[in-house]
Scaffold this motif. Structure first.
Motif, PDB file in Angstrom:
ATOM      1  N   ASP A 125      -2.828  74.382 114.282  1.00  0.00           N
ATOM      2  CA  ASP A 125      -3.421  75.077 113.473  1.00  0.00           C
ATOM      3  C   ASP A 125      -4.882  74.646 113.184  1.00  0.00           C
ATOM      4  O   ASP A 125      -5.616  75.100 112.187  1.00  0.00           O
ATOM      5  N   LEU A 126      -5.105  73.555 114.025  1.00  0.00           N
ATOM      6  CA  LEU A 126      -6.424  72.875 114.075  1.00  0.00           C
ATOM      7  C   LEU A 126      -6.731  71.975 112.627  1.00  0.00           C
ATOM      8  O   LEU A 126      -7.785  71.414 112.592  1.00  0.00           O
ATOM      9  N   SER A 127      -5.614  71.654 112.148  1.00  0.00           N
ATOM     10  CA  SER A 127      -5.748  70.872 110.945  1.00  0.00           C
ATOM     11  C   SER A 127      -5.661  69.405 111.457  1.00  0.00           C
ATOM     12  O   SER A 127      -6.029  68.604 110.821  1.00  0.00           O
ATOM     13  N   HIS A 128      -5.225  69.150 112.588  1.00  0.00           N
ATOM     14  CA  HIS A 128      -5.462  67.705 113.596  1.00  0.00           C
ATOM     15  C   HIS A 128      -6.240  67.986 114.316  1.00  0.00           C
ATOM     16  O   HIS A 128      -6.027  68.688 115.631  1.00  0.00           O
ATOM     17  N   HIS A 129      -7.220  66.910 114.492  1.00  0.00           N
ATOM     18  CA  HIS A 129      -8.367  67.278 115.415  1.00  0.00           C
ATOM     19  C   HIS A 129      -8.117  66.308 116.504  1.00  0.00           C
ATOM     20  O   HIS A 129      -7.628  64.960 116.484  1.00  0.00           O
ATOM     21  N   PRO A 130      -8.006  66.849 117.894  1.00  0.00           N
ATOM     22  CA  PRO A 130      -7.589  66.095 119.104  1.00  0.00           C
ATOM     23  C   PRO A 130      -8.551  64.568 119.338  1.00  0.00           C
ATOM     24  O   PRO A 130      -8.206  63.838 120.127  1.00  0.00           O
ATOM     25  N   LYS A 131      -9.792  64.748 118.671  1.00  0.00           N
ATOM     26  CA  LYS A 131     -10.703  63.485 118.782  1.00  0.00           C
ATOM     27  C   LYS A 131     -10.055  62.269 118.407  1.00  0.00           C
ATOM     28  O   LYS A 131     -10.331  61.015 118.851  1.00  0.00           O
TER      29      LYS A 131
END
Length: 249
Positions: free
Chosen positions: A109-115
């Motif tokens: 849900d975009l709460s964790h950023h893959p960066k």
């Protein structure tokens, strides 16, 4: 550690399976997949994304199929289930189909950023950690998009778990982690929780089994699209699980 030095730390046999459980994430899924590919392609990291959709009625699986056509079945692996069966069982299902020797779990849900994924890998390689977990509470980590009430609940829950369980990590309720695959399998086999408290129990069981745990500061961002799946029933479940873990660990 620079990108080139990270490359030198990763052996050819290392592969990372990113497990993405989804339920009604049709708006978020294309963005999170694009971000993963944007940050990992060209990094020297061999990876796959395993999407475990639990029968989303909003068409999430159809979106996932389109993404697989765009990025390839070697990169996007679809392992859907017919109905919503819980987060813990989604990870169990994902592990069965993961081909990597490392498993990364994160929210879709975009709460964790893959960066942060390369930082997780760097941390794991630095001391050969069994588990690396993201933390919102130390070293520059933080939470964005939450109102005061939700921040208070999160901080309070973390404080109580620290007080009662002494897990040895600063953020027990987080869900952005990297595991050695065999370690994760052992933890899954030892856990009894199947819902949102599954993540919490994983760290407690990891401590019991003397697995080594590293932490990486992360920023957590509240979901942009869709509704939070955290409700009253999950809070009750959390309290019950906390008391159970306190009594049995």
């Amino acid at each position: 550690m620079t990108g080139s030095s990270l490359d030198s730390e990763i052996t050819r046999s290392d592969k990372y399976s990113i497990l993405l459980p989804t339920y009604n994430e049709r708006e978020n899924l294309p963005i999170i997949i694009w971000l993963i590919i944007n940050y990992l392609d060209g990094s020297g990291i061999d990876y796959e994304v395993v999407i475990i959709d639990d029968g989303s009625p909003d068409g999430t699986l159809d979106v996932a199929k389109q993404l697989q056509k765009i990025y390839g079945s070697y990169r996007i692996v679809l392992r859907p289930r017919e109905k919503k069966l819980g987060l813990g069982t989604a990870y169990i299902h994902g592990i069965k189909h993961a081909t990597g020797n490392y498993i990364i779990i994160m929210d879709a849900d975009l709460s964790h950023h893959p960066k942060f994924i390369p930082q997780f890998i760097e941390k794991q390689k630095s001391k050969d950690y069994d588990i690396v977990t993201g933390t919102r509470y130390v070293g520059g980590g933080g939470v964005y998009g939450w109102d005061f009430k939700r921040k208070l609940i999160s901080r309070g829950a973390n404080f109580i778990t620290q007080l009662l369980l002494r897990p040895g990590v600063s953020d027990l309720t987080g869900s952005f982690r990297l595991y050695k695959k065999d370690v994760l399998q052992k933890l899954v086999d030892s856990c009894v929780s199947k819902g949102y408290v599954f993540q919490m129990e994983m760290i407690i069981r990891g401590r019991q089994l003397n697995f080594t745990i590293g932490e990486v500061p992360i920023t957590f961002v509240d979901r942009v699209y869709g509704e939070s799946k955290l409700g009253g029933s999950e809070i009750v479940q959390f309290v019950k699980a906390l008391l159970y873990l306190f009594a049995t660990t």
